[in-house]
Design a protein around this motif. Structure first.
Motif, short mmCIF file in Angstrom:
data_model
loop_
_atom_site.label_atom_id
_atom_site.label_comp_id
_atom_site.label_asym_id
_atom_site.label_seq_id
_atom_site.Cartn_x
_atom_site.Cartn_y
_atom_site.Cartn_z
N PHE A 1 0.83 -1.21 0.00
CA PHE A 1 0.00 0.00 0.00
C PHE A 1 0.87 1.26 0.00
N PRO A 2 0.30 2.39 -0.36
CA PRO A 2 1.07 3.65 -0.34
C PRO A 2 1.71 3.86 1.03
N GLU A 3 2.83 4.52 1.02
CA GLU A 3 3.65 4.63 2.23
C GLU A 3 2.94 5.32 3.38
N ASP A 4 2.04 6.26 3.08
CA ASP A 4 1.39 7.01 4.16
C ASP A 4 0.15 6.30 4.72
N THR A 5 -0.03 5.02 4.34
CA THR A 5 -1.16 4.26 4.86
C THR A 5 -0.93 3.94 6.34
N CYS A 6 -1.92 4.24 7.18
CA CYS A 6 -1.85 3.85 8.59
C CYS A 6 -2.64 2.56 8.77
N VAL A 7 -2.17 1.72 9.65
CA VAL A 7 -2.87 0.45 9.86
C VAL A 7 -2.85 0.08 11.34
N THR A 8 -3.93 -0.49 11.81
CA THR A 8 -3.99 -0.89 13.22
C THR A 8 -3.13 -2.11 13.47
#
Lengths: 470, 470
Positions: B387-394
């Motif tokens: 995913f794009p680098e700025d994706t945040c994930v729990t």
């Protein structure tokens, strides 16, 4: 000199009166009696016709002649009901829970309108369950929202019997018939709405209405032909009725079965006012006559009839498999089903689907209907024998229950309490209405096969009723 | 000269970075590595501690060290949510039905937060079903209203794990957890009432609220520790909140797990305002840590907590067996259960009771938790990779789902539509709120065991996300 057929008939009548041949017993076939007695078959036929006309015996399709109760002791039918003409806030008492929560192996239950264990095909259905386990890889995964496809196909196929022409796409499976009623009522009403029920009507429907915040108008109901449609025609606009919930065939508790022309007229009324009929058809398959009675759904062209049914009265209450054919409310019903339970349990649906696919249902139902009919007659006879003479009792042509109207001095709640102390339960009339009515009525289920215990139990109830009259 | 343990650690780190040892793989035991490399066990320990502190590996109870994803590529956590501060009329879109009605064997489903078939003990549960058939004479008869007694006993026994001290008398079985939530919400609210949910919250709870005519206030929720209790303390009187429905452990979709002190505080708030907490605890048994997190019910002295749970996330969604411990609302819940379904299906309850009684549940759950933990790590890694680098994930510590917050230029409904054309589904963030929020968020379930197809699917999603950014 009396006709020969009359001599034969008199002899049989005497045997019935002396209880040599008992209620529900099968008479010899025409052929065998003709042989045994050395008389012509037409004489036997004449004798049987004669006894039938006197109400002593009755033919059953593909089976022969059976003894029914003696007409001279036949109690009167209860009169058509006259509930108070206003919509009532539902405030159902603790009594219903009280009546239906009493269990225990030592309790003789005349209270439940559902099949007793000995009437059910336990071993054969277990085989279908094992097949379902195998065919569904254990049944662990969510079933399709609308319901198990093979089962829906079978339900659609069975609709031929009531004149329906539905497909599997019209059927939505549910967790028993109460769940079907819950979904259909939720899909068609808002809290505060008025709905129409028969009077008396099934206590569970009152409770359901209460839990959904609905008001109920009780419609006068005839024990033969069901709700008073002329009354309904006026009541719908007057009380702003938003839906009707009727048991059109073998209604519970009063046993009425709407004639076809009434069914057609009821559907016409629904279309006239564009309101839905929720048709609780749960007893229809338990007919004692030649054919299954039709359902209103048969006459429904506009999708205003939401047919509800289940296998709880015929096959397996514990499986909790019901269904609805919700007409034009299908999408709303599906949405509610998704919201409330996601889907119905996989295996019970698949097992019943398998049972039906393999032709086991038809066979089982033939037996069940015969057994119930016999039990119905024996129980009716016992009521005639043991209860006070002025007791009126229904003559249902299907289903599980008798509705008794006793002397108006008898309070059946008192009778219930006294019976319970003697380990006998039944359903007092008061729980089948929201009004202060039917307090001298009671519902007796003939679900338990005839036995000494049942006979003694009904004798005790009759004795208690006699005592309460004084 | 570098410490020996650092050399060992560096070597392992290099193997992880080159994916010789992959996410979720187990590292050699301390003893075996010590033997193989001819180094002391304490050196191995030091090396493992070092790698753990750098986030490359992690210990799992009674099992050893496992590779986790590399911290340098670890995406950021999503921020705490800030839903609009007003109660909203529920008007849940068609989208939810759309997302969850897509089936078909060729669809790669990242959309459902429930176990995939390979994770479930199909054969062993079938054995319990066959035992249940035998022990219950086919299971044809209505089960006790409150639920199968052996099952309720087992559920009560399991409460030891979350600090509960309940008995079988406190438990009411239901047709899955949604049915438990339906009964508990119906028992505690009236149409028009306002209830509080987390934000984002499970779409099914919004739909349920809508069907019961309830309004919803969405409470700001932190992805680590759950709903903002200071906010809630003010909101309850302000919005006249009548009940809270919270997933206290591994909430869906955001994965938060309330610390014990928050749970205690939440129960205190419920008592302060005397309103019920409906605690949806359906994911709690799927913990990745050493111990099952506690439930609010543990701190409930006044009967204000209605605990809801089921076996749908752990054992058999298709069985539709859930339960509730409804505290002081028990009688009301029982009455509603009687009204809506009479009782729950006999056999599925009995089969699960048998499965638990025979100790099969514990064994299965140990395996399931391990598998899910591994899958969680692999999916997290793939999101970081694709995913794009700025994706945040729990970083959930249990349950089935990851919550992704993507670049705000990405609309996940668009992403969903593009993915569906490539036979991939997931749950767009928008369906977890009633407000116009979370349109750059998505929920990915790691329920499907890792495979080439899953890897390709996530790669495709990542690629689509990259394209949508432009």
């Amino acid at each position: 000199m009396e006709h020969l057929y009359l001599q034969v008939a008199d002899r049989i009548q005497a045997m019935i009166e002396k209880e040599v041949i008992r209620i529900g017993d099968k008479l010899p076939s025409v052929r065998s009696l003709s042989k045994e007695q050395g008389i012509s078959m037409s004489t036997v036929f004449q004798a049987y016709y004669h006894l039938e006309s006197k109400g002593f015996i009755e033919p059953r399709p593909k089976s022969g002649y059976y003894v029914r109760f003696s007409p001279r002791r036949l109690p009167e039918l209860p009169s058509a009901t006259r509930p108070v003409k206003r919509a009532t806030d539902v405030n159902v008492s603790e009594m219903i829970t009280e009546v239906f929560s009493h269990h225990g192996p030592d309790l003789l239950r005349f209270s439940t309108a559902s099949p007793s264990e000995p009437l059910l095909p336990s071993a054969k259905l277990a085989k279908s369950m094992i097949a379902a386990l195998r065919e569904n890889n254990g049944g662990l995964i969510y079933e399709n929202l609308q319901g198990n496809l093979p089962l829906r196909r079978q339900i659609a196929r069975m609709s031929i019997q009531w004149g329906g022409s539905i497909t599997e796409h019209d059927v939505v499976t549910t967790t028993g018939c109460m769940d079907a009623l819950t979904l259909c009522l939720s899909a068609t009403t808002q809290p505060g709405d008025v709905i129409a029920l028969e009077s008396p009507a099934y206590s569970g429907t009152f409770q359901l209405a209460e839990s959904l915040g609905l008001k109920v108008l009780e419609v006068p109901t005839n024990p033969i032909c069901g709700p008073d449609l002329e009354y309904l025609d006026k009541a719908i606009p007057k009380f702003k009725i938003k839906a009707c919930v009727f048991v059109t065939n073998f209604s519970n508790p009063i046993g009425s079965c709407m004639p076809d022309k009434n069914k057609r007229e009821l559907v016409r009324l629904m279309n006239k006012y564009d309101i839905p009929l929720i048709e609780d058809d749960i007893y229809a398959d338990l007919y004692f006559g030649k054919l299954r009675p039709s359902s209103c759904k048969q006459y429904d062209r506009n999708g205003n009839v939401l047919l509800c049914n289940s296998f709880s009265k015929s096959l397996a209450p514990g499986y909790r498999v019901g269904w609805t054919v919700p007409g034009k409310y299908k999408e709303r019903v599906l949405r509610l089903k998704l919201n409330h339970t996601i889907s119905s349990a996989t295996l019970p649906q698949a097992a019943i689907g398998h049972f039906l696919e393999n032709g086991r249902y038809e066979h089982h139902m033939r037996n069940l209907r015969k057994m119930l009919h016999t039990q119905c007659l024996r129980y009716q006879q016992a009521v005639a024998d043991y209860f006070p003479e002025d007791t009126c009792v229904t003559r249902p042509q299907g289903g599980y229950v008798l509705w008794l109207e006793l002397n108006e001095n008898i309070n059946t709640i008192e009778l219930y309490e006294q019976a319970l102390r003697r380990k006998i339960s039944f359903a007092p009339g008061r729980i089948f209405t929201l009004q202060d009515r039917y307090t001298n009525c009671m519902r007796i289920s003939y679900s338990n096969p005839w036995s000494k215990a049942v006979d003694d139990g009904l004798k005790t109830l009759g004795k208690l009723a006699h005592q309460l009259m004084k």
